[in-house]
Write a protein that holds these residues in place. Sequence first.
Motif, PDB file in Angstrom:
ATOM      1  N   ILE A  22       0.772  -1.195   0.013  1.00 47.36           N
ATOM      2  CA  ILE A  22       0.099  -0.077   0.028  1.00 47.36           C
ATOM      3  C   ILE A  22       0.727   1.205  -0.067  1.00 47.36           C
ATOM      4  O   ILE A  22       1.816   1.338   0.708  1.00 47.36           O
ATOM      5  CB  ILE A  22      -0.905  -0.017   1.071  1.00 47.36           C
ATOM      6  CG1 ILE A  22      -1.930  -1.295   1.118  1.00 47.36           C
ATOM      7  CG2 ILE A  22      -1.738   1.113   1.150  1.00 47.36           C
ATOM      8  CD1 ILE A  22      -2.746  -1.397   2.416  1.00 47.36           C
ATOM      9  N   THR A  23       0.361   2.167  -0.947  1.00 52.32           N
ATOM     10  CA  THR A  23       1.430   3.448  -0.902  1.00 52.32           C
ATOM     11  C   THR A  23       0.388   4.649  -0.616  1.00 52.32           C
ATOM     12  O   THR A  23      -0.718   4.628  -0.657  1.00 52.32           O
ATOM     13  CB  THR A  23       2.017   3.488  -2.184  1.00 52.32           C
ATOM     14  OG1 THR A  23       1.017   3.862  -3.346  1.00 52.32           O
ATOM     15  CG2 THR A  23       2.726   2.662  -2.552  1.00 52.32           C
ATOM     16  N   GLN A  76      -9.337   4.707 -12.315  1.00 54.87           N
ATOM     17  CA  GLN A  76      -9.453   3.398 -12.857  1.00 54.87           C
ATOM     18  C   GLN A  76      -8.394   2.494 -12.267  1.00 54.87           C
ATOM     19  O   GLN A  76      -7.682   2.806 -11.626  1.00 54.87           O
ATOM     20  CB  GLN A  76      -9.380   3.499 -14.405  1.00 54.87           C
ATOM     21  CG  GLN A  76     -10.331   4.509 -15.181  1.00 54.87           C
ATOM     22  CD  GLN A  76      -9.940   4.573 -16.473  1.00 54.87           C
ATOM     23  OE1 GLN A  76      -9.034   3.969 -16.868  1.00 54.87           O
ATOM     24  NE2 GLN A  76     -10.831   5.282 -17.416  1.00 54.87           N
ATOM     25  N   VAL A  77      -8.732   1.050 -12.359  1.00 55.85           N
ATOM     26  CA  VAL A  77      -8.064   0.060 -11.904  1.00 55.85           C
ATOM     27  C   VAL A  77      -6.867  -0.351 -12.972  1.00 55.85           C
ATOM     28  O   VAL A  77      -7.318  -0.248 -14.170  1.00 55.85           O
ATOM     29  CB  VAL A  77      -8.780  -1.193 -11.776  1.00 55.85           C
ATOM     30  CG1 VAL A  77      -7.950  -2.398 -11.143  1.00 55.85           C
ATOM     31  CG2 VAL A  77      -9.833  -1.063 -10.427  1.00 55.85           C
ATOM     32  N   TRP A  78      -5.499  -0.521 -12.687  1.00 50.84           N
ATOM     33  CA  TRP A  78      -4.524  -0.680 -13.711  1.00 50.84           C
ATOM     34  C   TRP A  78      -4.189  -2.218 -13.504  1.00 50.84           C
ATOM     35  O   TRP A  78      -4.004  -2.516 -12.256  1.00 50.84           O
ATOM     36  CB  TRP A  78      -3.415   0.118 -13.328  1.00 50.84           C
ATOM     37  CG  TRP A  78      -2.444   0.229 -14.418  1.00 50.84           C
ATOM     38  CD1 TRP A  78      -2.184   0.665 -15.727  1.00 50.84           C
ATOM     39  CD2 TRP A  78      -1.128  -0.789 -14.379  1.00 50.84           C
ATOM     40  NE1 TRP A  78      -1.105   0.437 -16.335  1.00 50.84           N
ATOM     41  CE2 TRP A  78      -0.280  -0.616 -15.382  1.00 50.84           C
ATOM     42  CE3 TRP A  78      -0.729  -1.536 -13.386  1.00 50.84           C
ATOM     43  CZ2 TRP A  78       0.748  -1.430 -15.705  1.00 50.84           C
ATOM     44  CZ3 TRP A  78       0.433  -2.373 -13.420  1.00 50.84           C
ATOM     45  CH2 TRP A  78       1.288  -2.245 -14.461  1.00 50.84           C
ATOM     46  N   SER A  96       0.531  -7.339 -11.641  1.00 48.86           N
ATOM     47  CA  SER A  96      -0.043  -6.366 -10.752  1.00 48.86           C
ATOM     48  C   SER A  96      -1.309  -5.762 -11.159  1.00 48.86           C
ATOM     49  O   SER A  96      -1.649  -5.544 -12.320  1.00 48.86           O
ATOM     50  CB  SER A  96       1.125  -5.056 -10.846  1.00 48.86           C
ATOM     51  OG  SER A  96       2.304  -5.679 -10.493  1.00 48.86           O
ATOM     52  N   THR A  97      -2.092  -5.837 -10.202  1.00 46.45           N
ATOM     53  CA  THR A  97      -3.342  -4.927 -10.230  1.00 46.45           C
ATOM     54  C   THR A  97      -3.532  -4.039  -9.139  1.00 46.45           C
ATOM     55  O   THR A  97      -3.429  -4.333  -7.826  1.00 46.45           O
ATOM     56  CB  THR A  97      -4.516  -6.016  -9.962  1.00 46.45           C
ATOM     57  OG1 THR A  97      -4.567  -6.834 -10.938  1.00 46.45           O
ATOM     58  CG2 THR A  97      -5.798  -5.124  -9.859  1.00 46.45           C
ATOM     59  N   ILE A  98      -3.631  -2.866  -9.551  1.00 46.76           N
ATOM     60  CA  ILE A  98      -3.577  -1.623  -8.620  1.00 46.76           C
ATOM     61  C   ILE A  98      -4.658  -0.871  -8.698  1.00 46.76           C
ATOM     62  O   ILE A  98      -5.181  -0.374  -9.753  1.00 46.76           O
ATOM     63  CB  ILE A  98      -2.298  -0.624  -8.834  1.00 46.76           C
ATOM     64  CG1 ILE A  98      -0.936  -1.548  -9.116  1.00 46.76           C
ATOM     65  CG2 ILE A  98      -2.118   0.457  -7.756  1.00 46.76           C
ATOM     66  CD1 ILE A  98       0.267  -0.722  -9.692  1.00 46.76           C
ATOM     67  N   SER A  99      -5.223  -0.232  -7.458  1.00 50.34           N
ATOM     68  CA  SER A  99      -6.546   0.380  -7.355  1.00 50.34           C
ATOM     69  C   SER A  99      -6.442   1.593  -6.238  1.00 50.34           C
ATOM     70  O   SER A  99      -5.546   1.196  -5.460  1.00 50.34           O
ATOM     71  CB  SER A  99      -7.635  -0.418  -7.305  1.00 50.34           C
ATOM     72  OG  SER A  99      -7.713  -1.349  -5.948  1.00 50.34           O
ATOM     73  N   ALA A 100      -7.223   2.330  -6.218  1.00 52.68           N
ATOM     74  CA  ALA A 100      -7.279   3.505  -5.260  1.00 52.68           C
ATOM     75  C   ALA A 100      -8.188   3.203  -4.110  1.00 52.68           C
ATOM     76  O   ALA A 100      -8.945   2.290  -4.134  1.00 52.68           O
ATOM     77  CB  ALA A 100      -7.597   4.932  -5.963  1.00 52.68           C
ATOM     78  N   ALA A 113      -1.812  -2.341  -3.989  1.00 50.48           N
ATOM     79  CA  ALA A 113      -1.368  -3.108  -5.127  1.00 50.48           C
ATOM     80  C   ALA A 113      -1.363  -4.558  -4.724  1.00 50.48           C
ATOM     81  O   ALA A 113      -0.666  -4.880  -3.946  1.00 50.48           O
ATOM     82  CB  ALA A 113      -0.034  -2.845  -5.642  1.00 50.48           C
ATOM     83  N   ILE A 114      -1.854  -5.461  -5.657  1.00 48.88           N
ATOM     84  CA  ILE A 114      -1.988  -6.894  -5.430  1.00 48.88           C
ATOM     85  C   ILE A 114      -1.231  -7.420  -6.609  1.00 48.88           C
ATOM     86  O   ILE A 114      -1.535  -7.332  -7.740  1.00 48.88           O
ATOM     87  CB  ILE A 114      -3.297  -7.445  -5.452  1.00 48.88           C
ATOM     88  CG1 ILE A 114      -4.227  -6.611  -4.478  1.00 48.88           C
ATOM     89  CG2 ILE A 114      -3.471  -8.939  -5.040  1.00 48.88           C
ATOM     90  CD1 ILE A 114      -4.232  -6.852  -3.071  1.00 48.88           C
TER      91      ILE A 114
END
Length: 362
Positions: A22-23, A76-78, A96-100, A113-114
Amino acid sequence: MIQGDYFDQLMSALNQSAIVSITDTKGKIVFANENFCSLSGYSLPELLGKDHRMLSSSYHKPDFFQNMWETLKKGQVWTGEILNRRKNGEYCWVQSTISAIVNEKNEVVNYVAIRFDITQMKQTQLLLAESSRLASLGEMASGIAHEINNPLTIILGRLTIAQKKLERNDPPAIVTKELQTIERTVFRISNIINGLKKLAREGSFDPTEEFDMVQLVNESHDLYAQKLTASEVKFSFDQTEPIYVNAKPLQISQVILNLVNNSIDAIESLPERWINIEVTKQGDRCLISVIDSGTGIPAAIASKVMNPFFTTKDPGKGTGLGLSLSKKMVEDSNGRFFYDATKKNTTFTIDLELGQAKDKVA
Protein backbone atom coordinates in the motif's frame (compact mmCIF):
# COMPACT_ATOMS: atom_id res chain seq x y z
CA MET A 1 -18.02 -10.08 15.13
CA ILE A 2 -18.68 -12.63 12.41
CA GLN A 3 -18.06 -9.98 9.75
CA GLY A 4 -14.78 -9.04 11.45
CA ASP A 5 -13.64 -12.64 11.57
CA TYR A 6 -14.60 -13.09 7.91
CA PHE A 7 -12.63 -9.98 6.93
CA ASP A 8 -9.60 -11.17 8.91
CA GLN A 9 -9.78 -14.56 7.20
CA LEU A 10 -9.94 -12.90 3.78
CA MET A 11 -6.93 -10.71 4.60
CA SER A 12 -5.04 -13.71 5.94
CA ALA A 13 -5.74 -15.69 2.75
CA LEU A 14 -4.71 -12.73 0.60
CA ASN A 15 -1.48 -12.21 2.53
CA GLN A 16 -0.60 -15.88 2.19
CA SER A 17 -1.18 -16.07 -1.57
CA ALA A 18 -0.45 -12.59 -2.90
CA ILE A 19 2.23 -9.91 -2.77
CA VAL A 20 0.59 -6.85 -1.24
CA SER A 21 1.74 -3.27 -0.79
CA ILE A 22 0.00 0.00 0.00
CA THR A 23 1.33 3.45 -0.88
CA ASP A 24 0.25 7.00 -0.15
CA THR A 25 -0.92 9.30 -2.93
CA LYS A 26 2.69 10.17 -3.79
CA GLY A 27 3.62 6.52 -4.27
CA LYS A 28 5.54 6.15 -0.96
CA ILE A 29 5.21 2.68 0.57
CA VAL A 30 3.27 2.65 3.87
CA PHE A 31 2.67 -1.12 4.06
CA ALA A 32 4.17 -4.26 2.54
CA ASN A 33 3.31 -7.82 3.52
CA GLU A 34 5.77 -10.64 4.14
CA ASN A 35 5.46 -11.92 0.57
CA PHE A 36 6.50 -8.51 -0.75
CA CYS A 37 9.52 -8.45 1.54
CA SER A 38 10.43 -12.03 0.64
CA LEU A 39 10.21 -11.46 -3.12
CA SER A 40 11.98 -8.08 -3.12
CA GLY A 41 14.66 -9.08 -0.61
CA TYR A 42 14.09 -5.88 1.38
CA SER A 43 12.92 -5.74 4.99
CA LEU A 44 9.85 -3.72 5.91
CA PRO A 45 11.91 -0.90 7.53
CA GLU A 46 13.94 -0.65 4.30
CA LEU A 47 10.75 -0.30 2.26
CA LEU A 48 8.67 2.11 4.34
CA GLY A 49 8.76 5.66 3.03
CA LYS A 50 10.38 4.60 -0.25
CA ASP A 51 8.69 4.26 -3.64
CA HIS A 52 8.73 1.31 -6.01
CA ARG A 53 11.55 2.82 -8.06
CA MET A 54 13.93 1.04 -5.70
CA LEU A 55 12.79 -2.15 -7.49
CA SER A 56 13.28 -0.70 -10.96
CA SER A 57 14.77 -3.05 -13.54
CA SER A 58 15.08 -0.23 -16.12
CA TYR A 59 13.26 -2.57 -18.52
CA HIS A 60 10.13 -0.45 -18.93
CA LYS A 61 10.09 2.89 -20.73
CA PRO A 62 9.11 6.00 -18.67
CA ASP A 63 5.76 6.27 -20.46
CA PHE A 64 4.85 2.77 -19.18
CA PHE A 65 4.60 4.08 -15.61
CA GLN A 66 3.27 7.44 -16.77
CA ASN A 67 0.32 5.65 -18.38
CA MET A 68 -0.13 3.61 -15.18
CA TRP A 69 -0.39 6.74 -13.03
CA GLU A 70 -2.71 8.47 -15.49
CA THR A 71 -5.02 5.46 -15.30
CA LEU A 72 -4.98 5.46 -11.49
CA LYS A 73 -5.60 9.22 -11.24
CA LYS A 74 -8.75 8.75 -13.34
CA GLY A 75 -10.03 6.40 -10.64
CA GLN A 76 -9.56 3.34 -12.84
CA VAL A 77 -7.95 0.02 -11.94
CA TRP A 78 -4.58 -0.62 -13.61
CA THR A 79 -3.46 -4.14 -14.49
CA GLY A 80 -0.18 -5.14 -16.12
CA GLU A 81 3.02 -7.15 -15.99
CA ILE A 82 6.11 -5.53 -14.42
CA LEU A 83 9.71 -6.67 -14.41
CA ASN A 84 11.26 -5.84 -11.03
CA ARG A 85 14.81 -6.10 -9.72
CA ARG A 86 15.35 -7.72 -6.32
CA LYS A 87 17.80 -6.41 -3.74
CA ASN A 88 20.31 -9.12 -4.76
CA GLY A 89 20.15 -8.01 -8.40
CA GLU A 90 17.99 -10.88 -9.66
CA TYR A 91 14.97 -10.10 -11.83
CA CYS A 92 11.38 -11.15 -11.23
CA TRP A 93 8.13 -10.66 -13.11
CA VAL A 94 4.90 -9.79 -11.30
CA GLN A 95 1.32 -9.56 -12.50
CA SER A 96 0.04 -6.39 -10.81
CA THR A 97 -3.41 -5.00 -10.14
CA ILE A 98 -3.45 -1.53 -8.57
CA SER A 99 -6.47 0.43 -7.42
CA ALA A 100 -7.25 3.46 -5.31
CA ILE A 101 -8.50 3.50 -1.72
CA VAL A 102 -10.91 6.41 -1.14
CA ASN A 103 -12.28 8.00 2.03
CA GLU A 104 -15.88 8.91 2.87
CA LYS A 105 -15.48 12.05 0.71
CA ASN A 106 -14.47 9.90 -2.25
CA GLU A 107 -10.94 11.30 -2.09
CA VAL A 108 -8.01 9.06 -2.90
CA VAL A 109 -5.97 8.45 0.25
CA ASN A 110 -3.94 5.39 -0.72
CA TYR A 111 -3.21 2.95 -3.53
CA VAL A 112 -3.21 -0.81 -2.95
CA ALA A 113 -1.29 -3.16 -5.23
CA ILE A 114 -2.00 -6.90 -5.39
CA ARG A 115 0.72 -8.83 -7.19
CA PHE A 116 1.51 -12.42 -8.11
CA ASP A 117 4.93 -13.78 -8.98
CA ILE A 118 4.82 -14.89 -12.64
CA THR A 119 8.57 -15.26 -13.14
CA GLN A 120 8.34 -18.99 -13.84
CA MET A 121 5.52 -18.44 -16.33
CA LYS A 122 7.54 -15.79 -18.17
CA GLN A 123 10.57 -18.08 -18.25
CA THR A 124 8.39 -20.80 -19.79
CA GLN A 125 7.15 -18.32 -22.38
CA LEU A 126 10.75 -17.45 -23.23
CA LEU A 127 11.62 -21.14 -23.62
CA LEU A 128 8.64 -21.63 -25.94
CA ALA A 129 9.62 -18.53 -27.91
CA GLU A 130 13.20 -19.79 -28.13
CA SER A 131 11.99 -23.19 -29.34
CA SER A 132 9.82 -21.63 -32.03
CA ARG A 133 12.56 -19.19 -33.06
CA LEU A 134 15.14 -21.95 -33.41
CA ALA A 135 12.61 -24.08 -35.32
CA SER A 136 12.20 -21.22 -37.81
CA LEU A 137 15.96 -20.91 -38.15
CA GLY A 138 16.19 -24.68 -38.63
CA GLU A 139 13.74 -24.47 -41.53
CA MET A 140 15.98 -21.84 -43.10
CA ALA A 141 19.26 -23.69 -42.47
CA SER A 142 19.53 -25.63 -45.72
CA GLY A 143 18.48 -22.61 -47.74
CA ILE A 144 21.02 -20.39 -46.00
CA ALA A 145 23.76 -22.94 -46.67
CA HIS A 146 22.80 -22.83 -50.34
CA GLU A 147 22.79 -19.02 -50.27
CA ILE A 148 26.37 -19.09 -48.99
CA ASN A 149 27.60 -21.92 -51.24
CA ASN A 150 26.40 -20.18 -54.40
CA PRO A 151 28.46 -17.00 -53.87
CA LEU A 152 31.44 -19.07 -52.73
CA THR A 153 31.31 -20.84 -56.10
CA ILE A 154 31.22 -17.43 -57.79
CA ILE A 155 34.26 -16.29 -55.80
CA LEU A 156 36.27 -19.39 -56.71
CA GLY A 157 35.34 -19.03 -60.36
CA ARG A 158 36.20 -15.35 -60.49
CA LEU A 159 39.50 -15.93 -58.69
CA THR A 160 40.45 -18.53 -61.31
CA ILE A 161 39.57 -16.12 -64.12
CA ALA A 162 41.45 -13.26 -62.44
CA GLN A 163 44.52 -15.45 -62.00
CA LYS A 164 44.54 -16.38 -65.70
CA LYS A 165 44.18 -12.74 -66.69
CA LEU A 166 47.09 -11.81 -64.47
CA GLU A 167 49.19 -14.57 -66.06
CA ARG A 168 48.32 -13.12 -69.49
CA ASN A 169 49.24 -9.62 -68.29
CA ASP A 170 45.74 -8.33 -69.12
CA PRO A 171 45.16 -4.61 -68.44
CA PRO A 172 44.58 -3.78 -64.74
CA ALA A 173 41.05 -2.49 -65.47
CA ILE A 174 39.95 -5.94 -66.66
CA VAL A 175 41.40 -7.66 -63.58
CA THR A 176 39.86 -4.98 -61.31
CA LYS A 177 36.41 -5.81 -62.72
CA GLU A 178 36.79 -9.43 -61.59
CA LEU A 179 37.98 -8.29 -58.15
CA GLN A 180 34.98 -5.98 -57.79
CA THR A 181 32.65 -8.92 -58.49
CA ILE A 182 34.44 -10.91 -55.78
CA GLU A 183 34.11 -7.98 -53.33
CA ARG A 184 30.35 -7.67 -53.93
CA THR A 185 29.93 -11.39 -53.42
CA VAL A 186 31.89 -11.33 -50.16
CA PHE A 187 29.62 -8.55 -48.90
CA ARG A 188 26.59 -10.67 -49.79
CA ILE A 189 27.91 -13.60 -47.75
CA SER A 190 28.69 -11.23 -44.88
CA ASN A 191 25.13 -9.88 -44.90
CA ILE A 192 23.66 -13.38 -44.82
CA ILE A 193 25.88 -14.45 -41.90
CA ASN A 194 25.22 -11.23 -39.96
CA GLY A 195 21.47 -11.67 -40.43
CA LEU A 196 21.66 -15.24 -39.18
CA LYS A 197 23.78 -14.23 -36.16
CA LYS A 198 21.24 -11.57 -35.21
CA LEU A 199 18.31 -13.98 -35.38
CA ALA A 200 20.22 -16.59 -33.39
CA ARG A 201 20.40 -14.17 -30.46
CA GLU A 202 17.53 -13.98 -27.97
CA GLY A 203 16.22 -10.42 -28.10
CA SER A 204 13.13 -10.21 -25.91
CA PHE A 205 14.93 -7.99 -23.37
CA ASP A 206 16.27 -5.61 -26.02
CA PRO A 207 15.02 -2.03 -25.70
CA THR A 208 12.92 -0.53 -28.47
CA GLU A 209 14.90 1.59 -30.90
CA GLU A 210 14.40 3.62 -34.04
CA PHE A 211 15.32 1.89 -37.31
CA ASP A 212 14.44 1.82 -41.00
CA MET A 213 11.73 -0.80 -41.55
CA VAL A 214 12.42 -0.94 -45.29
CA GLN A 215 16.07 -1.75 -44.70
CA LEU A 216 15.13 -4.49 -42.20
CA VAL A 217 12.82 -6.17 -44.74
CA ASN A 218 15.55 -6.06 -47.36
CA GLU A 219 18.14 -7.48 -44.98
CA SER A 220 15.80 -10.30 -43.93
CA HIS A 221 15.22 -11.42 -47.51
CA ASP A 222 18.50 -13.35 -47.82
CA LEU A 223 17.40 -15.64 -44.98
CA TYR A 224 14.39 -17.03 -46.87
CA ALA A 225 15.40 -16.37 -50.49
CA GLN A 226 16.44 -19.98 -51.16
CA LYS A 227 13.24 -21.42 -49.68
CA LEU A 228 11.25 -19.09 -51.94
CA THR A 229 13.23 -20.30 -54.96
CA ALA A 230 12.96 -23.98 -54.01
CA SER A 231 9.18 -23.64 -53.55
CA GLU A 232 8.85 -21.65 -56.81
CA VAL A 233 7.26 -18.72 -54.99
CA LYS A 234 7.45 -15.27 -56.58
CA PHE A 235 8.43 -12.57 -54.11
CA SER A 236 8.03 -8.82 -54.35
CA PHE A 237 8.92 -5.89 -52.14
CA ASP A 238 9.11 -2.62 -54.04
CA GLN A 239 9.41 -0.04 -51.25
CA THR A 240 12.66 1.94 -51.44
CA GLU A 241 11.89 5.10 -49.46
CA PRO A 242 13.04 4.72 -45.80
CA ILE A 243 10.28 4.42 -43.21
CA TYR A 244 11.46 4.66 -39.60
CA VAL A 245 9.71 2.92 -36.72
CA ASN A 246 10.13 2.51 -32.95
CA ALA A 247 10.32 -1.20 -32.15
CA LYS A 248 12.62 -4.13 -31.36
CA PRO A 249 14.26 -4.86 -34.72
CA LEU A 250 15.40 -8.38 -33.88
CA GLN A 251 11.92 -9.50 -32.85
CA ILE A 252 10.22 -7.79 -35.80
CA SER A 253 12.67 -9.51 -38.15
CA GLN A 254 11.73 -12.82 -36.51
CA VAL A 255 8.03 -12.10 -37.02
CA ILE A 256 8.56 -11.39 -40.72
CA LEU A 257 10.56 -14.62 -41.05
CA ASN A 258 7.73 -16.55 -39.34
CA LEU A 259 5.11 -15.01 -41.63
CA VAL A 260 7.05 -15.71 -44.83
CA ASN A 261 7.69 -19.31 -43.68
CA ASN A 262 3.99 -19.76 -42.96
CA SER A 263 2.99 -18.30 -46.31
CA ILE A 264 5.38 -20.56 -48.25
CA ASP A 265 3.93 -23.62 -46.49
CA ALA A 266 0.32 -22.45 -46.92
CA ILE A 267 0.49 -21.85 -50.69
CA GLU A 268 2.79 -24.74 -51.67
CA SER A 269 -0.03 -26.64 -53.40
CA LEU A 270 -1.58 -23.63 -55.16
CA PRO A 271 -1.11 -23.21 -58.92
CA GLU A 272 -0.27 -19.53 -58.40
CA ARG A 273 2.34 -18.91 -55.69
CA TRP A 274 3.46 -15.44 -54.70
CA ILE A 275 4.25 -13.40 -51.57
CA ASN A 276 4.28 -9.60 -51.34
CA ILE A 277 5.45 -7.44 -48.45
CA GLU A 278 4.10 -3.91 -48.19
CA VAL A 279 5.34 -1.19 -45.81
CA THR A 280 3.11 1.88 -45.67
CA LYS A 281 2.44 4.89 -43.44
CA GLN A 282 -1.00 5.48 -41.93
CA GLY A 283 -1.09 8.60 -39.76
CA ASP A 284 1.53 8.16 -37.05
CA ARG A 285 1.66 4.39 -37.61
CA CYS A 286 3.60 2.09 -39.92
CA LEU A 287 1.80 -0.94 -41.36
CA ILE A 288 3.87 -3.94 -42.51
CA SER A 289 1.71 -6.45 -44.39
CA VAL A 290 2.77 -9.92 -45.53
CA ILE A 291 0.37 -10.96 -48.30
CA ASP A 292 0.31 -14.27 -50.15
CA SER A 293 -1.66 -15.76 -53.03
CA GLY A 294 -4.00 -17.63 -50.69
CA THR A 295 -7.63 -16.54 -50.75
CA GLY A 296 -7.94 -15.96 -47.02
CA ILE A 297 -8.59 -18.00 -43.89
CA PRO A 298 -12.06 -19.35 -43.00
CA ALA A 299 -13.64 -17.38 -40.14
CA ALA A 300 -13.78 -20.42 -37.84
CA ILE A 301 -10.01 -20.91 -38.21
CA ALA A 302 -9.11 -17.19 -38.27
CA SER A 303 -10.58 -16.78 -34.78
CA LYS A 304 -8.14 -19.41 -33.45
CA VAL A 305 -4.90 -18.82 -35.36
CA MET A 306 -3.42 -16.62 -32.64
CA ASN A 307 -4.05 -19.24 -29.94
CA PRO A 308 -0.95 -21.08 -28.65
CA PHE A 309 -0.47 -24.58 -30.11
CA PHE A 310 -3.20 -24.13 -32.73
CA THR A 311 -1.96 -25.19 -36.18
CA THR A 312 -3.43 -26.32 -39.48
CA LYS A 313 -0.09 -27.73 -40.67
CA ASP A 314 0.57 -31.44 -41.03
CA PRO A 315 2.14 -33.22 -38.02
CA GLY A 316 5.84 -32.40 -37.75
CA LYS A 317 5.55 -29.22 -39.84
CA GLY A 318 4.70 -26.75 -37.09
CA THR A 319 4.49 -26.26 -33.34
CA GLY A 320 1.43 -24.01 -33.41
CA LEU A 321 3.41 -21.34 -31.57
CA GLY A 322 4.50 -19.15 -34.48
CA LEU A 323 1.57 -16.73 -34.72
CA SER A 324 0.88 -16.51 -30.97
CA LEU A 325 4.53 -15.72 -30.30
CA SER A 326 4.63 -13.31 -33.24
CA LYS A 327 1.71 -11.47 -31.67
CA LYS A 328 3.55 -11.32 -28.33
CA MET A 329 6.75 -10.06 -30.01
CA VAL A 330 4.90 -7.27 -31.79
CA GLU A 331 3.08 -6.30 -28.60
CA ASP A 332 6.48 -6.14 -26.85
CA SER A 333 7.26 -3.35 -29.33
CA ASN A 334 4.02 -1.56 -28.34
CA GLY A 335 2.50 -2.64 -31.63
CA ARG A 336 -0.46 -4.61 -32.93
CA PHE A 337 -0.46 -7.85 -34.92
CA PHE A 338 -3.56 -9.12 -36.68
CA TYR A 339 -5.03 -11.13 -39.53
CA ASP A 340 -6.72 -8.72 -41.96
CA ALA A 341 -9.97 -10.41 -43.03
CA THR A 342 -10.92 -7.42 -45.22
CA LYS A 343 -8.31 -8.31 -47.86
CA LYS A 344 -8.95 -10.56 -50.85
CA ASN A 345 -5.71 -12.46 -50.33
CA THR A 346 -4.33 -13.85 -47.06
CA THR A 347 -2.83 -10.91 -45.18
CA PHE A 348 -1.16 -10.57 -41.79
CA THR A 349 -0.29 -7.06 -40.64
CA ILE A 350 2.16 -5.60 -38.13
CA ASP A 351 1.16 -2.16 -36.84
CA LEU A 352 4.03 -0.14 -35.30
CA GLU A 353 4.66 3.42 -34.14
CA LEU A 354 6.44 5.64 -36.66
CA GLY A 355 9.84 6.91 -35.53
CA GLN A 356 10.85 10.54 -35.09
CA ALA A 357 12.97 10.24 -38.24
CA LYS A 358 9.87 9.56 -40.35
CA ASP A 359 10.73 12.50 -42.58
CA LYS A 360 14.43 11.67 -42.74
CA VAL A 361 15.93 11.26 -46.19
CA ALA A 362 18.33 8.35 -46.77
